[in-house]
Every structure is written in C-alpha cells, then in structure tokens.
Design a protein around this motif. Structure first.
Motif, PDB file in Angstrom:
ATOM      1  N   PHE A  55       0.838  -1.216   0.000  1.00  0.00           N
ATOM      2  CA  PHE A  55       0.000   0.000   0.000  1.00  0.00           C
ATOM      3  C   PHE A  55       0.866   1.256   0.000  1.00  0.00           C
ATOM      4  CE2 PHE A  55      -3.335  -2.966   1.266  1.00  0.00           C
ATOM      5  CZ  PHE A  55      -4.406  -2.505   0.526  1.00  0.00           C
ATOM      6  N   GLY A  56       2.011   1.197   0.682  1.00  0.00           N
ATOM      7  CA  GLY A  56       2.929   2.331   0.623  1.00  0.00           C
ATOM      8  C   GLY A  56       3.444   2.555  -0.784  1.00  0.00           C
ATOM      9  N   ALA A  57       3.730   1.467  -1.509  1.00  0.00           N
ATOM     10  CA  ALA A  57       4.207   1.590  -2.892  1.00  0.00           C
ATOM     11  C   ALA A  57       3.148   2.218  -3.790  1.00  0.00           C
ATOM     12  CB  ALA A  57       4.603   0.215  -3.420  1.00  0.00           C
ATOM     13  N   ILE A  58       1.865   1.867  -3.568  1.00  0.00           N
ATOM     14  CA  ILE A  58       0.791   2.459  -4.378  1.00  0.00           C
ATOM     15  C   ILE A  58       0.717   3.961  -4.136  1.00  0.00           C
ATOM     16  CG2 ILE A  58      -1.691   2.457  -4.815  1.00  0.00           C
ATOM     17  CD1 ILE A  58      -1.719  -0.506  -4.015  1.00  0.00           C
ATOM     18  N   PHE A  59       0.869   4.378  -2.881  1.00  0.00           N
ATOM     19  CA  PHE A  59       0.863   5.825  -2.592  1.00  0.00           C
ATOM     20  C   PHE A  59       2.050   6.513  -3.249  1.00  0.00           C
ATOM     21  CE2 PHE A  59      -2.299   5.015   0.702  1.00  0.00           C
ATOM     22  CZ  PHE A  59      -3.037   6.194   0.683  1.00  0.00           C
ATOM     23  N   LEU A  60       3.183   5.834  -3.289  1.00  0.00           N
ATOM     24  CA  LEU A  60       4.340   6.428  -3.951  1.00  0.00           C
ATOM     25  C   LEU A  60       4.135   6.544  -5.460  1.00  0.00           C
ATOM     26  CD1 LEU A  60       7.329   4.738  -2.068  1.00  0.00           C
ATOM     27  CD2 LEU A  60       6.540   7.107  -1.880  1.00  0.00           C
ATOM     28  N   LEU A  61       3.418   5.571  -6.043  1.00  0.00           N
ATOM     29  CA  LEU A  61       3.108   5.670  -7.470  1.00  0.00           C
ATOM     30  C   LEU A  61       2.262   6.915  -7.754  1.00  0.00           C
ATOM     31  CD1 LEU A  61       2.177   2.006  -8.502  1.00  0.00           C
ATOM     32  CD2 LEU A  61       4.073   3.358  -9.407  1.00  0.00           C
ATOM     33  N   HIS A  62       1.176   7.028  -6.969  1.00  0.00           N
ATOM     34  CA  HIS A  62       0.298   8.195  -7.125  1.00  0.00           C
ATOM     35  C   HIS A  62      -0.610   8.260  -5.904  1.00  0.00           C
ATOM     36  CE1 HIS A  62      -2.394  11.173  -8.830  1.00  0.00           C
ATOM     37  NE2 HIS A  62      -1.582  11.270  -9.902  1.00  0.00           N
ATOM     38  N   PRO A  63      -0.624   9.374  -5.189  1.00  0.00           N
ATOM     39  CA  PRO A  63      -1.452   9.473  -3.980  1.00  0.00           C
ATOM     40  C   PRO A  63      -2.931   9.205  -4.243  1.00  0.00           C
ATOM     41  CG  PRO A  63       0.106  11.278  -4.067  1.00  0.00           C
ATOM     42  CD  PRO A  63       0.209  10.572  -5.377  1.00  0.00           C
TER      43      PRO A  63
ATOM     44  N   ALA B  98       0.633  -0.834 -12.616  1.00  0.00           N
ATOM     45  CA  ALA B  98       1.407  -1.197 -11.436  1.00  0.00           C
ATOM     46  C   ALA B  98       0.538  -1.205 -10.184  1.00  0.00           C
ATOM     47  CB  ALA B  98       2.578  -0.234 -11.257  1.00  0.00           C
ATOM     48  N   ALA B  99      -0.362  -0.214 -10.042  1.00  0.00           N
ATOM     49  CA  ALA B  99      -1.238  -0.153  -8.876  1.00  0.00           C
ATOM     50  C   ALA B  99      -2.176  -1.349  -8.840  1.00  0.00           C
ATOM     51  CB  ALA B  99      -2.043   1.143  -8.890  1.00  0.00           C
ATOM     52  N   ALA B 100      -2.732  -1.716 -10.018  1.00  0.00           N
ATOM     53  CA  ALA B 100      -3.624  -2.881 -10.073  1.00  0.00           C
ATOM     54  C   ALA B 100      -2.867  -4.157  -9.725  1.00  0.00           C
ATOM     55  CB  ALA B 100      -4.255  -2.986 -11.464  1.00  0.00           C
ATOM     56  N   LEU B 101      -1.624  -4.257 -10.220  1.00  0.00           N
ATOM     57  CA  LEU B 101      -0.820  -5.441  -9.901  1.00  0.00           C
ATOM     58  C   LEU B 101      -0.461  -5.484  -8.419  1.00  0.00           C
ATOM     59  CD1 LEU B 101       1.565  -5.594 -13.010  1.00  0.00           C
ATOM     60  CD2 LEU B 101      -0.302  -7.158 -12.448  1.00  0.00           C
ATOM     61  N   TYR B 102      -0.162  -4.324  -7.837  1.00  0.00           N
ATOM     62  CA  TYR B 102       0.114  -4.283  -6.402  1.00  0.00           C
ATOM     63  C   TYR B 102      -1.102  -4.756  -5.599  1.00  0.00           C
ATOM     64  CZ  TYR B 102       4.619  -1.860  -6.683  1.00  0.00           C
ATOM     65  OH  TYR B 102       5.944  -1.541  -6.912  1.00  0.00           O
ATOM     66  N   LEU B 103      -2.288  -4.286  -6.002  1.00  0.00           N
ATOM     67  CA  LEU B 103      -3.503  -4.693  -5.293  1.00  0.00           C
ATOM     68  C   LEU B 103      -3.776  -6.178  -5.480  1.00  0.00           C
ATOM     69  CD1 LEU B 103      -5.857  -1.651  -5.965  1.00  0.00           C
ATOM     70  CD2 LEU B 103      -4.918  -2.382  -3.774  1.00  0.00           C
ATOM     71  N   GLN B 104      -3.531  -6.671  -6.719  1.00  0.00           N
ATOM     72  CA  GLN B 104      -3.687  -8.107  -6.937  1.00  0.00           C
ATOM     73  C   GLN B 104      -2.677  -8.886  -6.102  1.00  0.00           C
ATOM     74  OE1 GLN B 104      -6.106  -9.641  -8.724  1.00  0.00           O
ATOM     75  NE2 GLN B 104      -5.242 -11.543  -7.878  1.00  0.00           N
ATOM     76  N   GLN B 105      -1.474  -8.336  -5.991  1.00  0.00           N
ATOM     77  CA  GLN B 105      -0.444  -8.967  -5.173  1.00  0.00           C
ATOM     78  C   GLN B 105      -0.808  -8.914  -3.693  1.00  0.00           C
ATOM     79  OE1 GLN B 105       3.638  -7.218  -4.999  1.00  0.00           O
ATOM     80  NE2 GLN B 105       4.256  -9.062  -6.112  1.00  0.00           N
TER      81      GLN B 105
END
Length: 594
Positions: A157-165, A286-293
């Motif tokens: 979740f931190g990585a998703i925020f870094l991608l885009h808040p 990337a955000a969708a993949l992070y959430l799937q991960q």
C-alpha cells in the motif's frame, strides 16, 4: 468439577512478549529477512509498469530486456530471502514451543494435588496435548505468516501511494468493510474458542473416566448411561464448534467480497484520469498489480487469524495452569507459575517453619458443599514420634492424612508445621519436609533408575539400591538389567506389591522429616508387609512417622495411637494405655486378635 483457571488478556500479552524478548536476536533476523523479501517483491509490479510506459513511449527491445532481467533478479532474490526467513522463523518457533512445554510441565508438577483432583484428568490432558500443540502451531506457523503478511501489505500500500497518492486513496476503499468485520469477529472469537476448548476438555474427561472404569461399567451394566453421558458431551462440543463456524461463515465471505472492490475502483478511476494526463498507464497497471499482489498476504493474514484466535485461546488455557486459584475450603491463593512465562511469582508465602512440630487445632473439613467429615480435630505430633491413626472405614483417617500433608486445608481451624500453616508453605518446601504415601502408586514409563530418580535426582546407584533393600524390595536383584530395566507399559510390568515397595523406596530417597503412610503397605501380603514395616522402622529412625493403620501391629509398635471415629478423635495414648482403658481401641485390638 472445578476447572483450572484461564489467563486473561494482559497475562497472555506479557507472556507472548516474553517469548519474543527471550530470543530477540532471532526475531530481529526474521523480521529483517522478511522485510527484505517483501521489498524485493515490490520491484516486479513497478518494473512491469515501467515496461508498459517504455513501450508506450516507443523504447526499444534492449530497454525492455533490461527491465525484464531486473524482474527475474528481484523474483529470485525474493525467493531466497523468503526461504531463509521461513527457516529462521521455524527455528525460533521450535525453540519457543520447547520452552513453553518445559515451563508447562514445571507448572503442572507444582499444582496442588487437591486442585488437580478437582480439575480432573480431562482438563489437564487437553491442555497438555491439544492446547500446547495448538500454541506450538501458532508460534511456529501462524505468527511468521502474520508478520510476513503485515509487512507485505504495509509495503504494497505504501508503494501504491508512492506511485500516485490518488491511486493510493482509491486502493483503501476495501479496507473499511474488512476492518469492520474483523473487529466484529475478534470481539466474539476468543469467548467462542475458549468455550470450544472447555467442551473438548469435558469430552476428554468423559472418555477417559469411562475407559479407566471399563470393568466397573461392564459389571454394573452402566454402558448405556456412559454412552448417553458421552453423547451429551459430544453434543456440547458440536454446539461450540457450530458457534465458531457461524463466526467464520460471516467473516470470510465479507472479506472475500472486499478483495475485488479496490482493484475495480483503481481501474475505473485510472481509466477516468488517464485521458486527462493525471496518471500514466504504467502507474495504473502497477497499482492494479500491487492490489492483486496484496490479495495473497491479506488472504493469508485473515485466514490464519482464525488459527491465531485458537492459538491465543489455547495460550490462555496453557498459562492458566499455575495461575492464582482458591484451593478447596479456601486455604488462600496459590500461584505456581514461573516469572519467565509473564505470570507473577507467588506472593505472601510463609517463611520456612521453625521446627518440625505438627499441630492441628480445631480442624473441620468438608468436601465441596457436603457435610463435615472432620469435626474439631485437635492433635499434636512431636518431632521423632511414631503416631498410628486407627478407626473404622469412613471415619476420616485418609482425610486427616491429607490435611496433615497440606494437600487440603481445613474449613475451620489450622494445621501448622513449626508454627506455620502447612498450606502456606511453597509446594517444594512442603514436599521436602512432609511426604504422603498412599495405597495409590504409579510406575512411570522408563527405567527403574528413572522411577527412583523422581524422588532424588542426584541419588547415586548405590543409594538407590540401598533404598530398595531398606523397603525389602529384593525382587530388583532378579531384574535382567538391574537399575536399567525398563518398566511400565510395553516393558516389564510390576506387580501391585512390587510397585508399592517402589513407592516406599522413593520415600526413603526423598528423605523428608515427616512421613505420612496412608495404609502404604496395604497392597502387600501380611508377611511382606510386616517385613517392609520393620525395614522402614529402621530407616526412619529419628523422623516423625504418622501411619494410617489397618493392621493393628503397626499401632502396637507406635509411640501413641489416635482412634478416629465419625470424624472425631475419641482416644489418644499408647497401645498399652488404650488396651487397659478397655475402650474402642481395646475392642478393635481384641477383635483383630480373634
């Protein structure tokens, strides 16, 4: 049946933190390795998003190959780090469980005998087997999974925020429902799993007592009653398991439904803002993949949470063995748990007694809420005296022996040793000074040496042989391997008389100052019993001996004889004096001699 206590949340929390603190270096290594593995796992979705953006920007195959190679390196690094993290975590878990088992055994052995008797064998059997195993699984398997999953989720979740808040905020849309149902589940789960554990203990008790008394059940034709009783206990277990299943049937569907919501929301919001240039396609992918991960660690975290609740409930039951309880008839609180488990040490224990004089003043005693068995007993036993207690069956002789040994406390009055209440002495101190040997005896699985070492772990082989000789156990010389001969189930079985002599040999090795023999030679034939009593008389010279006598030759050899009738001492004096008094003892003596 009065069950053993269950530790509260604060005790469980302290004990859990103590398990971690005692191996903090291993815990730190596990956390570092899992954290590094989680960070390595973050690289693949981000690099895949970069590939999408590079391709969209018209980059060549070389750039894509470099990014793809980086993905492979990160996946390999994650695999290696996870492997060693799990290895270190399991080693920590096994060490923690080993310590827990050792401390559980120590606390169990320190329990007052009366408390164990009231709790029943099923309660202790369930806690020592099912509950300890459940805690072991939790420490070894569940805790590492929860730590790993929590770390991964935080980083994802931190990585998703870094991608885009904005995408990070959208990714949190599924958490409120998960948080609400988890909170609902946790508020009910502990009580439900504790009830399930208690019901399982009662079922174990029912099955154990039925199996142990199988001959009696068959002789008295009680089979149908015992089956009905067991069926009732099974019904209770079934009801408690249905209750925990009902909790899971609400918890898991809501959680599963919450997984897809943030992925769909990120794709929808990303699709809305992508044409406006607020996000890139690579960021959305990337955000969708992070959430799937994130689904996998979140799924593992929530699925293992159910096992964690079982583990915490079992941990509370394991730690409850040795917590503060009220012994029968309210002799005062007893706490027998080592500080290493997070449970405080006993407080208020009396200091060591000054002397060996055993005094009973105004003692009254009743079992549970029944009528008094002993009525105002007054008795004084001098150091080095041999006292015989005689009387008809049911007069309260064994009950008085239990009070003198500190196993039970009087409802009124006091039993003191050297001016200190016997029940206030620490169990180890009391056993060092007073030993009670009854008709009941046990041969442990192990060698003859092991069976004797329970009484004195530092005893030499010569001392063990001398103890066996002292009680007339000359049968040991015929054993094929001497002290190394294996005894118990699956090995050499001892006859009842031999097992009783083994128990008496333990008494000799324990070397207490005060011996209480509750018909300790009842399993022996008259000739062997007489020989054993004479051998013991030579060994116990200078010690206080209180013998519950059913053979009056024991009373004949005693310094004084106490006659117990209907819970009262009706006569007290030497054998000769009581025979001349021509009272109850004289009648017993003349009747015994025909």
């Amino acid at each position: 049946m009065t069950g053993l206590p269950v530790a509260d949340r604060s005790v469980v929390r302290r004990a859990a933190l103590d398990l971690i603190a005692r191996d903090r270096r291993a815990v730190a290594i596990v956390l570092v390795l899992h954290g590094a593995a989680a960070i390595a796992g973050l690289a693949a979705p981000w690099l895949l998003g970069r590939i999408v953006d590079e391709v969209a920007a018209g980059a060549g195959a070389a750039a894509v190959d470099r990014l793809a190679l980086s993905i492979g390196v990160c996946v390999l690094a994650q695999g290696l780090l996870s492997r060693y993290a799990q290895y270190a975590g399991h080693r920590f878990g096994e060490r923690a469980v080993a310590r827990l088992r050792e401390e559980f055994v120590s606390r169990t052995l320190d329990l007052p005998v009366s408390l164990v008797e009231r709790a029943g064998t099923g309660e202790l059997a369930t806690r020592s087997s099912v509950d300890v195993t459940t805690v072991g699984t939790t420490v070894r398997d569940v805790v590492p999974v929860i730590v790993i999953a929590s770390t991964q989720l935080s980083l994802l979740f931190g990585a998703i925020f870094l991608l885009h808040p904005l995408l990070g905020l959208v990714a949190l849309i599924g958490l409120p429902s998960i948080f609400a149902v988890t909170r609902w589940y946790l508020r009910r789960a502990r009580r439900a799993y504790l009830a399930e554990g208690a019901a399982t203990a009662e079922l174990t008790e029912a099955l154990t007592t039925t199996a142990e008394g199988a001959r009696t059940v068959e002789a008295l034709r009680l089979g149908a009653d015992r089956v009905a009783y067991g069926t009732q206990r099974i019904g209770q277990v079934w009801a408690t398991r249905r209750a925990t299943l009902a909790l899971r049937s609400v918890f898991f569907p809501v959680v599963e439904a919450s997984y897809a919501l943030p992925i769909a929301a990120v794709l929808l919001i990303g699709g809305f803002f992508l044409p406006r240039g607020m996000v890139t396609l690579g960021e959305v992918v990337a955000a969708a993949l992070y959430l799937q991960q994130a689904v996998d660690p979140l799924d593992r975290l929530l699925q293992w949470m159910e096992q964690a609740q079982r583990g915490l409930a079992s941990f509370a039951r394991v730690l409850g063995v040795g917590q503060k309880t009220e012994p029968e008839n309210g002799s005062g609180p007893v706490t027998v748990a080592p500080a290493a488990t997070g449970i405080p040490e006993p407080r208020g224990r009396a200091s060591a007694p000054s002397g060996e004089r055993l005094v009973v003043r105004g003692a009254r005693f009743s079992y549970a809420d029944g009528p008094d068995v002993l009525h105002g007993i007054d008795l004084e036993v001098h150091p080095g005296e041999r006292l015989a207690i005689v009387g008809p069956s049911g007069a309260g002789k064994s009950t008085l022996a239990r009070l003198l040994a500190g196993i039970d406390a009087p409802r009124e009055g006091v039993v003191s040793l050297g001016g200190r209440p016997v029940t206030d002495l620490a169990p180890a101190e009391r056993r060092r000074r007073i030993a009670l040997v009854t008709q009941e005896h046990h041969v442990f699985i192990g060698s003859l040496r092991d069976n004797l070492a329970f009484a004195a772990s530092g005893a030499s082989d010569e001392q063990m042989r001398s103890a066996l000789v002292a009680v007339g156990a000359d049968w040991y010389t015929d054993l094929p391997d001497g002290l190394d001969t294996q005894l118990g189930d699956g090995a050499r079985e001892l006859a009842a008389a031999d097992a009783q002599q083994l128990a008496l040999a333990r008494l000799v090795l324990a070397d207490p100052h005060t011996l209480i023999l509750d018909e300790a030679t009842a399993a022996l034939d008259p000739t062997t019993a007489r020989r054993t009593e004479r051998a013991l008389a030579a060994v116990v010279t200078g010690r206080t001996v209180i013998a519950i006598a059913h053979r009056l030759n024991t009373a004949h050899d005693a310094d004084r004889v106490a006659v117990l009738e209907d819970g009262r001492i009706t006569e007290l004096g030497s054998h000769d004096d009581l025979v001349r008094a021509d009272g109850a003892y004289a009648a017993l003596w003349h009747s015994w001699h025909g």
